[in-house]
Design an enzyme around this catalytic site. Structure first.
Site, PDB file in Angstrom:
ATOM      1  N   TRP A  66      72.151   5.855  30.405  1.00 55.68           N
ATOM      2  CA  TRP A  66      71.592   7.263  30.424  1.00 55.68           C
ATOM      3  C   TRP A  66      70.655   6.478  31.843  1.00 55.68           C
ATOM      4  O   TRP A  66      70.158   5.402  32.107  1.00 55.68           O
ATOM      5  CB  TRP A  66      70.747   6.721  29.049  1.00 55.68           C
ATOM      6  CG  TRP A  66      69.986   5.712  28.473  1.00 55.68           C
ATOM      7  CD1 TRP A  66      70.117   4.337  28.809  1.00 55.68           C
ATOM      8  CD2 TRP A  66      68.916   4.869  27.549  1.00 55.68           C
ATOM      9  NE1 TRP A  66      69.609   3.584  28.221  1.00 55.68           N
ATOM     10  CE2 TRP A  66      68.949   3.868  27.414  1.00 55.68           C
ATOM     11  CE3 TRP A  66      68.554   6.672  26.538  1.00 55.68           C
ATOM     12  CZ2 TRP A  66      67.684   3.924  26.071  1.00 55.68           C
ATOM     13  CZ3 TRP A  66      67.347   6.443  25.117  1.00 55.68           C
ATOM     14  CH2 TRP A  66      67.516   4.262  25.063  1.00 55.68           C
ATOM     15  N   HIS A  78      65.000  28.170  37.011  1.00 58.27           N
ATOM     16  CA  HIS A  78      63.935  26.975  36.800  1.00 58.27           C
ATOM     17  C   HIS A  78      63.484  28.579  35.987  1.00 58.27           C
ATOM     18  O   HIS A  78      63.400  29.559  36.455  1.00 58.27           O
ATOM     19  CB  HIS A  78      63.334  26.328  37.414  1.00 58.27           C
ATOM     20  CG  HIS A  78      62.953  26.946  38.787  1.00 58.27           C
ATOM     21  ND1 HIS A  78      62.957  26.803  40.155  1.00 58.27           N
ATOM     22  CD2 HIS A  78      61.191  27.613  38.545  1.00 58.27           C
ATOM     23  CE1 HIS A  78      62.177  27.178  40.716  1.00 58.27           C
ATOM     24  NE2 HIS A  78      61.131  28.457  39.906  1.00 58.27           N
ATOM     25  N   ASP A  80      59.405  30.623  35.399  1.00 55.96           N
ATOM     26  CA  ASP A  80      58.638  30.320  35.942  1.00 55.96           C
ATOM     27  C   ASP A  80      57.306  31.115  34.348  1.00 55.96           C
ATOM     28  O   ASP A  80      57.451  31.999  34.273  1.00 55.96           O
ATOM     29  CB  ASP A  80      57.968  31.751  37.272  1.00 55.96           C
ATOM     30  CG  ASP A  80      58.658  31.154  37.929  1.00 55.96           C
ATOM     31  OD1 ASP A  80      59.231  29.982  38.219  1.00 55.96           O
ATOM     32  OD2 ASP A  80      58.179  31.566  39.420  1.00 55.96           O
ATOM     33  N   HIS A  84      51.686  29.426  35.889  1.00 58.98           N
ATOM     34  CA  HIS A  84      52.033  28.819  37.042  1.00 58.98           C
ATOM     35  C   HIS A  84      50.919  29.752  37.574  1.00 58.98           C
ATOM     36  O   HIS A  84      50.598  29.069  38.947  1.00 58.98           O
ATOM     37  CB  HIS A  84      53.397  29.325  37.012  1.00 58.98           C
ATOM     38  CG  HIS A  84      54.118  29.417  38.450  1.00 58.98           C
ATOM     39  ND1 HIS A  84      53.868  27.254  38.911  1.00 58.98           N
ATOM     40  CD2 HIS A  84      54.692  29.999  39.270  1.00 58.98           C
ATOM     41  CE1 HIS A  84      54.395  27.962  40.862  1.00 58.98           C
ATOM     42  NE2 HIS A  84      54.733  28.893  40.491  1.00 58.98           N
ATOM     43  N   HIS A 209      54.758  36.620  41.380  1.00 54.98           N
ATOM     44  CA  HIS A 209      54.119  35.572  40.889  1.00 54.98           C
ATOM     45  C   HIS A 209      53.367  36.019  40.388  1.00 54.98           C
ATOM     46  O   HIS A 209      52.341  36.251  39.209  1.00 54.98           O
ATOM     47  CB  HIS A 209      53.662  34.349  41.875  1.00 54.98           C
ATOM     48  CG  HIS A 209      55.048  33.278  42.108  1.00 54.98           C
ATOM     49  ND1 HIS A 209      56.177  33.775  43.153  1.00 54.98           N
ATOM     50  CD2 HIS A 209      55.279  32.812  40.917  1.00 54.98           C
ATOM     51  CE1 HIS A 209      56.970  32.372  42.732  1.00 54.98           C
ATOM     52  NE2 HIS A 209      56.774  31.899  41.876  1.00 54.98           N
TER      53      HIS A 209
END
Ligand code: 23J
Ligand code: MN
Length: 259
Positions: A66, A78, A80, A84, A209
């Site tokens: 591991w 990913h 958002d 953020h 954003h």
């Protein structure tokens, strides 16, 4: 009237027989995964690193392997979260650990801008593009994930993928339209961030954003395989890690696609 139990049992049959395909829209996370490069005045996000905790050592009684992982919250494929951005920071349930999971699964509308992106790396998604798409495929439903296909994920070399911040994205008018007129769940792209590479200089800086998160909506970056999705009819599953007050997280995004 829809019988939900029947819908799910049909889904189980579809998955078992392959008439519903699960398409992976995620990239592999590795030390080579490209990370967004912001102007020098801003702090930079680190790339991925793996550090072994232990390796297999059966002689020593250790039969496992591991690792410890390190990366920025906005790395590879990913999510958002609204928190953020400053415009989304005061909503309730705006972080990866508090977002209502009902909001993480929904229909995907895929708008193909790959030809435009091939001709102009700074190409922008506009309201006219959305209206032309709707004339062909019908109105984008409330709660949809709108995905901008550019085939950017086919740029496997980091230098081509980042392209010195000349990458496609949405303009501010289309963000306003998708929020106010269509009430979408979120906006997804194949590029390193949801905004165009030159978006720092737009009339609304970083419109995805600023406006999406300002409307408590989501982003998805570094998606792959959007060329394997139909324009409509797929269901997107995008569940980020439950990081306490997470601004986002790497995740496995999958789509359920009829075959
Ligand atoms: C911070 C500042 C600007 C941008 C971003 C992050 C992202 O694209 C991101 O991954 O959220 S444009
Ligand atoms: Mn991000």
């Amino acid at each position: 009237m829809m019988n939900s139990a029947q819908v799910l049992s049909d889904l189980a049959v579809g998955l078992a027989t392959g008439s519903i395909e699960v398409v992976d829209l995620s990239v592999t996370l590795s030390p080579e995964t490209p990370v967004i490069q912001l102007p020098d005045i801003f702090a930079q996000s680190p790339g991925v690193s793996f550090e072994p905790i232990s390796e297999y050592d059966p002689a020593g009684g250790n039969t496992w392997y591991w690792r410890t992982i390190r990366m920025g919250e906005h790395t590879g494929t990913h999510f958002d979260a609204p928190v953020h951005w400053a415009t989304g920071k005061d909503y309730a349930s705006n972080a990866t650990d508090t977002i209502d999971p009902q909001r993480l699964v929904g229909p995907a509308c895929v708008i193909d801008k790959s030809a435009d992106a091939a001709a102009n790396t700074d190409t922008l998604l506009t309201v006219d593009d959305v209206l032309a798409w709707e004339a062909q495929h019908g109105q984008i439903p409330k709660g949809a994930w709108v995905l901008m296909r550019t085939d950017w994920s086919k740029r496997t070399a980091a230098v081509d993928f980042l392209n010195d911040s000349h990458t496609p994205g949405p303009d501010s008018a289309v963000m306003r339209f998708l929020i106010a007129e269509r009430d979408i769940q979120g906006f997804g792209v194949e590029t390193v961030g949801t905004d165009a590479g030159q978006a720092a200089g737009f009339d609304v800086p970083f419109p995805c954003h600023t406006l999406m998160h300002g409307a408590n909506k989501f982003g998805l970056a570094s998606l792959a395989n959007l060329d394997r999705l139909p324009a409509t009819g797929a269901i997107l599953v995008a569940a980020p890690l439950k990081l306490k007050n997470g601004s986002g997280s790497p995740l496995r995004v999958v789509a359920l696609v009829p075959r």
